[in-house]
Design a protein around this motif. Structure first.
Motif, PDB file in Angstrom:
ATOM      1  N   ALA A   3       4.651  16.191  -6.997  1.00 33.04           N
ATOM      2  CA  ALA A   3       4.757  15.569  -8.319  1.00 33.04           C
ATOM      3  C   ALA A   3       5.148  14.102  -8.247  1.00 33.04           C
ATOM      4  CB  ALA A   3       5.768  16.333  -9.174  1.00 33.04           C
ATOM      5  N   ASN A   4       5.718  13.653  -7.117  1.00 31.60           N
ATOM      6  CA  ASN A   4       6.139  12.258  -6.976  1.00 31.60           C
ATOM      7  C   ASN A   4       5.191  11.438  -6.109  1.00 31.60           C
ATOM      8  OD1 ASN A   4       8.334  12.407  -8.654  1.00 31.60           O
ATOM      9  ND2 ASN A   4       9.808  12.801  -7.022  1.00 31.60           N
ATOM     10  N   ILE A   5       4.027  12.012  -5.810  1.00 31.24           N
ATOM     11  CA  ILE A   5       2.985  11.257  -5.104  1.00 31.24           C
ATOM     12  C   ILE A   5       1.793  11.166  -6.054  1.00 31.24           C
ATOM     13  CG2 ILE A   5       1.476  11.129  -3.092  1.00 31.24           C
ATOM     14  CD1 ILE A   5       3.569  12.944  -1.661  1.00 31.24           C
TER      15      ILE A   5
ATOM     16  N   PRO B 247       0.825  -1.209   0.000  1.00 33.33           N
ATOM     17  CA  PRO B 247       0.000   0.000   0.000  1.00 33.33           C
ATOM     18  C   PRO B 247       0.862   1.263   0.000  1.00 33.33           C
ATOM     19  CG  PRO B 247      -0.848  -1.581   1.582  1.00 33.33           C
ATOM     20  CD  PRO B 247       0.479  -2.120   1.105  1.00 33.33           C
ATOM     21  N   GLY B 248       0.562   2.162  -0.914  1.00 33.15           N
ATOM     22  CA  GLY B 248       1.270   3.437  -0.957  1.00 33.15           C
ATOM     23  C   GLY B 248       2.492   3.470  -1.838  1.00 33.15           C
ATOM     24  N   LEU B 249       2.872   2.325  -2.436  1.00 36.62           N
ATOM     25  CA  LEU B 249       4.024   2.290  -3.338  1.00 36.62           C
ATOM     26  C   LEU B 249       3.598   1.818  -4.719  1.00 36.62           C
ATOM     27  CD1 LEU B 249       6.859   0.693  -1.162  1.00 36.62           C
ATOM     28  CD2 LEU B 249       6.302   3.108  -1.458  1.00 36.62           C
TER      29      LEU B 249
ATOM     30  N   LYS C 290       0.187   6.931  -4.047  1.00 37.74           N
ATOM     31  CA  LYS C 290       1.275   6.007  -4.382  1.00 37.74           C
ATOM     32  C   LYS C 290       2.560   6.802  -4.561  1.00 37.74           C
ATOM     33  CE  LYS C 290      -1.405   2.236  -5.450  1.00 37.74           C
ATOM     34  NZ  LYS C 290      -1.168   0.812  -5.158  1.00 37.74           N
ATOM     35  N   ILE C 291       3.566   6.476  -3.780  1.00 32.58           N
ATOM     36  CA  ILE C 291       4.862   7.131  -3.909  1.00 32.58           C
ATOM     37  C   ILE C 291       5.606   6.520  -5.096  1.00 32.58           C
ATOM     38  CG2 ILE C 291       7.096   7.533  -2.806  1.00 32.58           C
ATOM     39  CD1 ILE C 291       5.644   7.522  -0.122  1.00 32.58           C
TER      40      ILE C 291
END
Length: 452
Positions: A173-175, A101-103, A184-185
């Protein structure tokens, strides 16, 4: 470098070979082949360009074998720094299991000999970046940010605690955000891996605008550097603007970060819980910044834990119905021909696509109604099976019809056969998809024609 492969050395001098069929280890085996990293250019259909950087281009693609949309990052690897960033990206992605989750998930990488590029295949995140979202809405509400931040902190905690990794470039911009409301990172290209949670980094890489004071001073740094970047990003997303004057240039910006008081969301407009959360993230002493898992216990996160606001509802601001229709058309086309190529035993799976009113014209012959159409397609499948003929999709175009969600899908393709001397025979097929309810369609009209 050979005609169909390219080998690069990691910082530890371990060779990684990129072939037309995927990534290979020193012993010649494919990385995680069973998990999908055995991947090649023919598995991906490139659809459109999403963005471009100094050394890479990102496209939206369709991963045919897995029936899913992907982001394809094409990287020129002839510059040393570019190779280093790509290998960092791949180390982070290979080491992390998919569906964390989150990647952003990683599906594989391959070499394209014609261009000399490496293509990295990643999860496609359909809502764009938080920078895109902010550009559309201006300011992101505090309760929405709280729920987003909780999810981002869990991803950062995983990177820091489990992977011992400093991202070094956390910024809006990277999330990325899914339309369903999941952050999502992404973009691990300049990340640093450290041997233990007590180790420090020394290099000066990343986006200056989100760089922590210890990094600007060229001091050793670790996980708190990412916390600073997150705090600064939260100020920007909540107020609608970057809190420092970046127009004066990078040197003056660094002086401002070092010498000015930390920027907090204005009192009166934002809760004290949020202001305190940001204050902790932006503490100039990195040793006094909490870790990601500690911040999950902060009052700002708990305050909105049961708030009725829905991230999915909020992310409808990024919903593009035309993009979604294109996706539906592409998935429909590839699945339709996969079933048709599977032979007569799979024709029953095509039946739900048709109604009693559906019509089919197949190279001059006509059929009306589900039963008649399936009977006709049974005959086509049986004939093609005898000659081992298969439908191969070349292109799919889609356009909306009216305002009821219906769509015109135009497929160009070719009939191919393994028999020696048989040339592929081009065809075109048009489908009119009528919408029953949101996301559910049936084939109202269909016309197949061989191109002679």
């Amino acid at each position: 470098m050979s005609d169909d492969s390219l080998t690069v050395l990691t910082q530890s001098h371990n060779p990684v070979s990129f072939t037309t069929e995927g990534m290979k280890k020193r012993d010649g085996s494919y990385y995680k082949a069973g998990a999908g990293l055995h991947i090649s250019e023919k598995d991906i259909r490139i659809l459109k360009k999403l963005g471009q950087g100094a050394s890479s281009i990102v496209h939206k693609g369709f991963y045919i074998r897995e029936n899913k949309f992907v982001a394809v990052k094409k990287i020129n690897v002839f510059e040393r720094e570019t190779r280093h960033q790509m290998l960092n990206d791949l180390k982070a992605l290979c080491d992390a299991p998919n569906n964390v989750p989150g990647l952003v998930s990683f599906y594989g990488a391959y070499h394209v000999p014609e261009s000399g590029q490496i293509s990295i295949v990643l999860e496609y995140v359909d809502g764009g970046s938080l920078a895109d979202v902010q550009a559309k809405v201006g300011k992101i509400p505090e309760n929405v940010l709280s729920k987003m931040t909780a999810k981002m902190l869990r991803a950062l905690a995983y990177l820091h605690r489990e992977k011992h990794m400093v991202h070094r470039d956390i910024k809006p911009a990277n999330i990325l955000m899914t339309i369903g409301g999941e952050p999502k990172i992404t973009d691990f290209g300049i990340s640093a891996f450290i041997d233990s949670t007590l180790a420090q980094c020394n290099t000066f890489l990343g986006t200056v605008t989100y760089m922590s004071p210890e990094r600007i001073n060229n001091h050793q740094y670790s996980f708190p550097a990412d916390i600073w970047s997150l705090g600064l990003a939260l100020v920007e997303m909540s107020t609608g603007k970057y809190p420092y004057d970046a127009s004066l240039g990078p040197l003056q910006l660094m002086i401002l970060v070092l010498q000015e008081d930390v920027p907090l969301p204005p009192a009166g407009e934002f809760s004290e819980e949020f202001r305190d959360f940001v204050r902790l993230c932006l503490h100039k002493d990195p040793h006094r910044r909490p870790m990601a898992d500690q911040l999950l216990e902060h009052a700002f996160i708990k305050k909105y834990a049961n708030d009725p606001v829905s991230l999915k509802s909020f992310m409808q601001c990024a919903f593009n119905p035309h993009d979604k229709l294109d996706e539906i058309a592409l998935v429909f086309a590839y699945n339709y021909y996969a079933l048709l190529n599977a032979g007569t035993q799979r024709m029953k799976d095509l039946a739900p696509l048709y109604s009693k009113q559906s019509t089919l014209r197949y190279d001059g012959d006509a059929a009306t109604g589900r039963d008649a159409i399936i009977a006709k397609l049974q005959g086509v499948a049986q004939m093609h099976a005898g000659f081992k003929v298969a439908h191969e999709v070349v292109d799919v175009q889609c356009q909306p019809l009216g305002f009821d969600g219906s769509a015109l899908v135009n497929v160009t393709g070719q009939l191919v056969s393994p028999a020696a001397g048989n040339k592929p025979q081009p065809f075109t097929e048009v489908f009119v998809l009528s919408q029953i309810q949101a996301g559910e369609y049936y084939v109202a009209n269909q016309c197949f024609r061989l191109i002679k």
